[in-house]
Design a protein around this motif. Structure first.
Motif, PDB file in Angstrom:
ATOM      1  N   LEU A 103       0.846  -1.296  -0.025  1.00  0.00           N
ATOM      2  CA  LEU A 103      -0.021   0.227  -0.190  1.00  0.00           C
ATOM      3  C   LEU A 103       0.957   1.300  -0.180  1.00  0.00           C
ATOM      4  N   MET A 104       1.969   1.421   0.689  1.00  0.00           N
ATOM      5  CA  MET A 104       2.739   2.433   0.850  1.00  0.00           C
ATOM      6  C   MET A 104       3.651   2.696  -0.441  1.00  0.00           C
ATOM      7  N   SER A 105       4.047   1.475  -0.951  1.00  0.00           N
ATOM      8  CA  SER A 105       4.950   1.820  -2.166  1.00  0.00           C
ATOM      9  C   SER A 105       4.410   1.702  -3.487  1.00  0.00           C
ATOM     10  N   GLY A 106       3.100   1.349  -3.542  1.00  0.00           N
ATOM     11  CA  GLY A 106       2.377   1.366  -4.748  1.00  0.00           C
ATOM     12  C   GLY A 106       2.954   0.311  -5.638  1.00  0.00           C
ATOM     13  N   ARG A 107       3.859  -0.706  -5.231  1.00  0.00           N
ATOM     14  CA  ARG A 107       4.341  -1.503  -6.291  1.00  0.00           C
ATOM     15  C   ARG A 107       3.494  -2.210  -6.934  1.00  0.00           C
ATOM     16  N   ILE A 108       3.865  -2.871  -8.184  1.00  0.00           N
ATOM     17  CA  ILE A 108       3.323  -3.772  -9.128  1.00  0.00           C
ATOM     18  C   ILE A 108       3.746  -5.073  -8.724  1.00  0.00           C
ATOM     19  N   VAL A 109       2.634  -6.177  -8.788  1.00  0.00           N
ATOM     20  CA  VAL A 109       3.019  -7.537  -8.731  1.00  0.00           C
ATOM     21  C   VAL A 109       2.293  -8.295  -9.609  1.00  0.00           C
ATOM     22  N   THR A 110       2.837  -9.496 -10.129  1.00  0.00           N
ATOM     23  CA  THR A 110       1.956 -10.326 -10.872  1.00  0.00           C
ATOM     24  C   THR A 110       1.070 -11.164 -10.287  1.00  0.00           C
ATOM     25  N   GLY A 111       0.091 -11.791 -10.880  1.00  0.00           N
ATOM     26  CA  GLY A 111      -0.956 -12.405 -10.203  1.00  0.00           C
ATOM     27  C   GLY A 111      -0.288 -13.580  -9.510  1.00  0.00           C
ATOM     28  N   ALA A 112       0.640 -14.251  -9.891  1.00  0.00           N
ATOM     29  CA  ALA A 112       1.298 -15.265  -9.215  1.00  0.00           C
ATOM     30  C   ALA A 112       2.038 -14.726  -7.893  1.00  0.00           C
ATOM     31  N   GLU A 113       2.667 -13.724  -7.961  1.00  0.00           N
ATOM     32  CA  GLU A 113       2.907 -13.133  -6.690  1.00  0.00           C
ATOM     33  C   GLU A 113       1.932 -12.788  -5.588  1.00  0.00           C
ATOM     34  N   ALA A 114       0.958 -12.139  -6.188  1.00  0.00           N
ATOM     35  CA  ALA A 114      -0.264 -11.915  -5.579  1.00  0.00           C
ATOM     36  C   ALA A 114      -0.877 -13.318  -4.670  1.00  0.00           C
ATOM     37  N   ALA A 115      -0.549 -14.348  -5.350  1.00  0.00           N
ATOM     38  CA  ALA A 115      -1.262 -15.508  -4.695  1.00  0.00           C
ATOM     39  C   ALA A 115      -0.188 -15.934  -3.469  1.00  0.00           C
ATOM     40  N   GLU A 116       1.318 -15.843  -3.692  1.00  0.00           N
ATOM     41  CA  GLU A 116       1.916 -15.955  -2.861  1.00  0.00           C
ATOM     42  C   GLU A 116       1.881 -15.027  -1.387  1.00  0.00           C
ATOM     43  N   LEU A 117       1.394 -13.987  -1.742  1.00  0.00           N
ATOM     44  CA  LEU A 117       1.188 -13.047  -0.765  1.00  0.00           C
ATOM     45  C   LEU A 117      -0.237 -13.118  -0.070  1.00  0.00           C
ATOM     46  N   GLY A 118      -1.041 -13.883  -0.703  1.00  0.00           N
ATOM     47  CA  GLY A 118      -2.636 -14.002  -0.229  1.00  0.00           C
ATOM     48  C   GLY A 118      -3.486 -13.214  -0.495  1.00  0.00           C
ATOM     49  N   ILE A 119      -2.960 -12.072  -1.300  1.00  0.00           N
ATOM     50  CA  ILE A 119      -3.935 -11.012  -2.122  1.00  0.00           C
ATOM     51  C   ILE A 119      -5.036 -11.820  -2.881  1.00  0.00           C
ATOM     52  N   VAL A 120      -4.769 -12.589  -3.544  1.00  0.00           N
ATOM     53  CA  VAL A 120      -5.492 -13.693  -4.323  1.00  0.00           C
ATOM     54  C   VAL A 120      -5.334 -14.938  -4.031  1.00  0.00           C
ATOM     55  N   SER A 121      -6.706 -15.736  -4.019  1.00  0.00           N
ATOM     56  CA  SER A 121      -6.674 -17.251  -3.518  1.00  0.00           C
ATOM     57  C   SER A 121      -5.688 -18.094  -4.517  1.00  0.00           C
ATOM     58  N   LYS A 122      -5.737 -17.895  -5.850  1.00  0.00           N
ATOM     59  CA  LYS A 122      -4.834 -18.772  -6.580  1.00  0.00           C
ATOM     60  C   LYS A 122      -4.624 -17.657  -7.913  1.00  0.00           C
TER      61      LYS A 122
END
Length: 295
Positions: A187-206
């Motif tokens: 939220l603070m950096s505003g960095r971009i991640v891929t869907g795969a990275e988002a899944a690792e972080l828990g932002i998306v389920s898969k």
């Protein structure tokens, strides 16, 4: 502002599950949202592909209207939100230039439509993030119950990189699903991640290949046809209340509703259908039969 796909095949009945399967087909519309119902699942497609589905007032109102239509339709057991074209949602429409975010204190006061958010709908809402999703293109799906993304989709809470700040309760939701440290950095950096990275972080389920994304979402949505609509609605509401409720308070809340729901027809049907080894025939409506305080 909502394009509904017309039925070309009529209606078929899933008698044992109490689901009406309606298929509506149409050519791509110039409306802000395309609304389609098929086999108990409503698909809401953000439809500004020429602008990468950038969010504006028309899209905002059309999404609320579409969610309300799905909420009130007993044939709909689950909802999918996705984007037309190559993007999910490229954030706010920046057509206003430098003043895009100015004057918000006045715009809300002049609004005369009923805003409805995904977490307020008493049915599961699944965000199928098919492509780039930034700004409100990320905070909006965070208000959905489940998120899946294309593996290569670019996702980001880019508000701080536009001189703004995250909204739509992102400060609460993102840290709950991803942890404080991950939320702070995203939220603070505003960095971009891929869907795969988002899944690792828990932002998306898969995260799945883009070509299988909608099929994956539909398969997930179809599972809800086996669950009692009111039971699902109550469970969803308590999950979202859990964002700000302690353990003891939640136990009290559960006990109260558990007693109510145990006396309803669907509780009896759930047990009988299991013992008789058949599919349940649910009777209660998530639109009309919720307990007091849940409507």
């Amino acid at each position: 502002m909502v394009a509904r796909r017309r039925s070309a095949t009529g209606r078929t009945r899933w008698a044992t599950l109490g689901v009406t399967a309606t298929v509506r087909r149409a050519e791509m519309s110039d409306e802000a949202v395309i609304y389609e119902v098929s086999e108990g699942v409503a698909t809401l497609t953000l439809n500004r592909p020429e602008r990468m589905n950038a969010w504006n007032a028309s899209l905002d109102q059309a999404m609320s209207a579409s969610l309300a239509a799905a909420r009130d339709d007993d044939a709909v057991r689950a909802i999918i939100v996705t984007g037309a074209g190559r993007a999910f949602c490229a954030g706010a429409d920046l057509g206003g230039g430098a003043d895009t975010f100015a004057g918000r204190e006045d715009s809300d006061a002049g609004s005369n439509f009923a805003q409805l958010w995904p977490y307020e709908v008493p049915k599961p809402v699944i965000a199928a993030i098919n492509g780039p999703a930034v700004g409100i293109g990320m905070t909006y799906p965070m208000l959905c119950d489940v998120r899946i993304a294309a593996e290569t989709a670019k996702l980001g809470f880019v508000f701080t990189r536009r001189g703004m700040m995250p909204e739509l309760a992102a400060h609460t939701i993102v840290q709950r699903v991803a942890g404080f440290s991950n939320a702070a950095h995203l939220l603070m950096s505003g960095r971009i991640v891929t869907g795969a990275e988002a899944a690792e972080l828990g932002i998306v389920s898969k995260a799945v290949p883009k070509e299988t994304l909608l099929d994956t979402a539909r398969a997930m949505a179809s599972e809800y046809r086996y669950a009692a609509p009111v039971s699902v609605a109550v469970t969803k509401r308590l999950l979202w209340e859990g964002m700000h409720t302690g353990v003891s308070a939640m136990r009290d809340r559960e006990d109260e509703v558990f007693s109510w729901i145990g006396n309803q027809a669907d509780a009896r049907e759930g047990v009988l259908s299991f013992l008789e080894k058949r599919d349940p025939d649910w009777k209660l409506s998530a639109a009309r039969d919720l307990p007091e305080g849940f409507a």
